[in-house]
Design a protein around this motif. Structure first.
Motif, mmCIF file in Angstrom:
data_model
loop_
_atom_site.group_PDB
_atom_site.id
_atom_site.type_symbol
_atom_site.label_atom_id
_atom_site.label_comp_id
_atom_site.label_asym_id
_atom_site.label_seq_id
_atom_site.Cartn_x
_atom_site.Cartn_y
_atom_site.Cartn_z
ATOM 1 N N GLU A 128 1.151 -1.077 -0.272
ATOM 2 C CA GLU A 128 -0.572 -0.148 -0.224
ATOM 3 C C GLU A 128 0.271 1.539 0.013
ATOM 4 O O GLU A 128 0.426 2.376 -0.702
ATOM 5 C CB GLU A 128 -0.967 0.325 1.446
ATOM 6 N N PHE A 129 2.021 1.260 0.308
ATOM 7 C CA PHE A 129 2.734 2.312 0.974
ATOM 8 C C PHE A 129 4.221 1.839 -0.115
ATOM 9 O O PHE A 129 5.088 3.056 0.468
ATOM 10 C CB PHE A 129 3.498 2.554 2.356
ATOM 11 N N GLY A 130 3.942 1.485 -1.204
ATOM 12 C CA GLY A 130 5.060 1.311 -2.710
ATOM 13 C C GLY A 130 6.790 1.049 -1.385
ATOM 14 O O GLY A 130 8.348 1.465 -2.225
ATOM 15 N N LEU A 131 6.252 0.081 -0.588
ATOM 16 C CA LEU A 131 7.608 -0.490 -0.087
ATOM 17 C C LEU A 131 8.281 -1.977 -0.068
ATOM 18 O O LEU A 131 8.287 -2.491 1.061
ATOM 19 C CB LEU A 131 7.552 0.043 1.693
ATOM 20 N N ARG A 132 7.441 -2.480 -0.047
ATOM 21 C CA ARG A 132 7.379 -4.262 -0.536
ATOM 22 C C ARG A 132 8.706 -4.800 -1.102
ATOM 23 O O ARG A 132 9.273 -5.587 0.195
ATOM 24 C CB ARG A 132 6.062 -4.382 -2.011
ATOM 25 N N GLY A 133 9.400 -3.678 -1.687
ATOM 26 C CA GLY A 133 10.739 -4.419 -2.377
ATOM 27 C C GLY A 133 11.463 -3.705 -1.217
ATOM 28 O O GLY A 133 12.509 -4.516 -1.047
ATOM 29 N N GLN A 134 11.448 -2.591 -0.634
ATOM 30 C CA GLN A 134 12.427 -2.191 0.957
ATOM 31 C C GLN A 134 12.591 -3.038 1.343
ATOM 32 O O GLN A 134 13.030 -3.827 2.230
ATOM 33 C CB GLN A 134 12.284 -0.974 0.826
ATOM 34 N N LEU A 135 11.278 -4.288 2.033
ATOM 35 C CA LEU A 135 10.576 -4.503 2.920
ATOM 36 C C LEU A 135 11.559 -6.231 2.773
ATOM 37 O O LEU A 135 11.911 -6.952 4.030
ATOM 38 C CB LEU A 135 9.305 -4.768 3.247
ATOM 39 N N GLU A 136 11.233 -6.706 1.647
ATOM 40 C CA GLU A 136 11.667 -7.698 0.750
ATOM 41 C C GLU A 136 12.667 -7.419 1.186
ATOM 42 O O GLU A 136 13.755 -8.281 1.947
ATOM 43 C CB GLU A 136 11.435 -8.583 -0.222
ATOM 44 N N LEU A 137 13.642 -7.022 0.811
ATOM 45 C CA LEU A 137 15.194 -6.847 0.632
ATOM 46 C C LEU A 137 16.093 -6.380 1.951
ATOM 47 O O LEU A 137 16.841 -7.496 2.371
ATOM 48 C CB LEU A 137 15.598 -5.340 -0.243
ATOM 49 N N ALA A 138 15.079 -5.640 3.441
ATOM 50 C CA ALA A 138 15.719 -5.315 4.339
ATOM 51 C C ALA A 138 15.669 -7.450 5.313
ATOM 52 O O ALA A 138 16.784 -7.780 5.695
ATOM 53 C CB ALA A 138 15.166 -4.830 5.404
ATOM 54 N N CYS A 139 14.357 -8.034 4.848
ATOM 55 C CA CYS A 139 14.261 -9.608 5.646
ATOM 56 C C CYS A 139 14.552 -9.827 4.643
ATOM 57 O O CYS A 139 15.626 -11.190 6.305
ATOM 58 C CB CYS A 139 12.656 -9.676 5.185
ATOM 59 N N LEU A 140 15.375 -10.035 3.322
ATOM 60 C CA LEU A 140 16.654 -10.971 3.331
ATOM 61 C C LEU A 140 17.950 -10.631 3.990
ATOM 62 O O LEU A 140 18.483 -11.788 3.292
ATOM 63 C CB LEU A 140 16.389 -10.921 1.123
ATOM 64 N N ARG A 141 18.337 -9.631 3.798
ATOM 65 C CA ARG A 141 19.844 -9.060 4.685
ATOM 66 C C ARG A 141 20.217 -9.510 5.362
ATOM 67 O O ARG A 141 21.086 -10.220 6.381
ATOM 68 C CB ARG A 141 20.265 -7.434 4.290
ATOM 69 N N ALA A 142 18.647 -9.486 6.820
ATOM 70 C CA ALA A 142 18.284 -9.974 7.827
ATOM 71 C C ALA A 142 19.269 -11.180 7.430
ATOM 72 O O ALA A 142 19.501 -12.636 8.235
ATOM 73 C CB ALA A 142 17.528 -9.574 8.283
#
Length: 204
Positions: free
Chosen positions: A9-23
Motif C-alpha cells: 500500500e505504501f510502495g515499500l514492498r521491495g524495500q521490506l523484502e530486501l531488508a528481510c533477505l539481508r537479515a
C-alpha cells in the motif's frame, strides 16, 4: 501477509523484502554444520538488480535455497531464467513453492529443474482419504526422481497425513504436525526508516 499488504500500500514492498533477505543472509555464517537457509523471494524482488547483487556478494551461496512460487514462474518466464542462471552457477538451490496451487508453470519448472518441489498444502490436506491427490503426488514424485529433485509435502498437520505421504515415498515434509513457527525475529526495517515508538506485544 498483513505486513506485506501494508508495505504494498505504501510502495515499500521491495524495500521490506530486501531488508528481510539481508537479515536472513546474515545468519548463513552461523548456521549449524550441514544445514541450509531457505528464503522466500517474490517475483518482482527476485528480478530486481539489487537482489541479485545482494545474493552474489554472499560467500557461501551453496548453503542458500531460494524459494519462488509457481505463479511467479508463470508471470515472467524469460526473466526468471536470466535472473536465476548466475545464482545457480554459484551453487544456489532452487525450490518451487506452492506447487499445484492452481497455476500452470509446468513448462517453466521442467526448464528450471529445481532442487525442491514443494507441494501446496491444498494437495496434502486430506491426502490420507483422497486417492486422486495421492495419485498426483505419486506422479510428481516420479518426475522429481527422474530430474534429481526432492519433493516436499507442505502443510502436514495430522498424523494420518504424515503416514499417507510417507507411504507414498515423499522424502521431506513440513507443517504444524512437526513444529509450530519459532520465536519472532528482531524488527527488520527498510533502510532509512525508523519506528515512531517501540513495538509492544499485545495481549491475546
Amino acid at each position: 501477509m498483513h505486513w506485506f499488504a501494508l508495505a504494498d500500500e505504501f510502495g515499500l514492498r521491495g524495500q521490506l523484502e530486501l531488508a528481510c533477505l539481508r537479515a536472513a543472509l546474515e545468519l548463513v555464517p552461523r548456521l549449524p554444520e550441514g544445514s541450509l537457509l531457505s528464503v522466500n523471494v517474490s517475483g518482482p524482488v527476485l528480478l530486481d538488480e539489487r537482489t541479485l547483487a545482494l545474493l552474489l556478494e554472499q560467500p557461501a551461496l551453496d548453503r542458500v535455497i531460494v524459494e519462488i512460487t509457481e505463479d511467479a514462474l508463470v508471470q515472467d518466464d524469460a526473466g526468471f531464467h536470466a535472473a536465476l542462471a548466475p545464482l545457480v552457477a554459484r551453487g544456489v538451490r532452487l525450490a518451487v513453492d506452492d506447487m499445484g496451487a492452481g497455476y500452470s508453470g509446468l513448462r517453466q519448472i521442467t526448464a528450471l529443474r529445481p532442487a525442491y518441489l514443494k507441494l501446496d498444502r491444498s494437495l496434502v490436506r486430506g491426502v490420507d482419504a483422497s486417492p486422486d491427490r495421492a495419485a498426483l503426488i505419486e506422479a510428481l514424485l516420479h518426475y522429481a526422481g527422474r530430474t534429481g529433485g526432492l519433493l516436499v509435502a507442505e502443510g502436514v498437520e495430522t498424523r494420518s497425513e504424515l503416514d499417507a505421504v510417507r507411504r507414498l515415498g515423499v522424502p521431506l515434509v513440513q507443517g504444524f504436525h512437526y513444529g509450530r513457527p519459532g520465536a519472532p525475529w528482531p524488527v527488520v526495517l527498510p533502510p532509512g526508516l525508523a519506528l515512531a515508538e517501540p513495538l509492544v506485544p499485545r495481549a491475546q
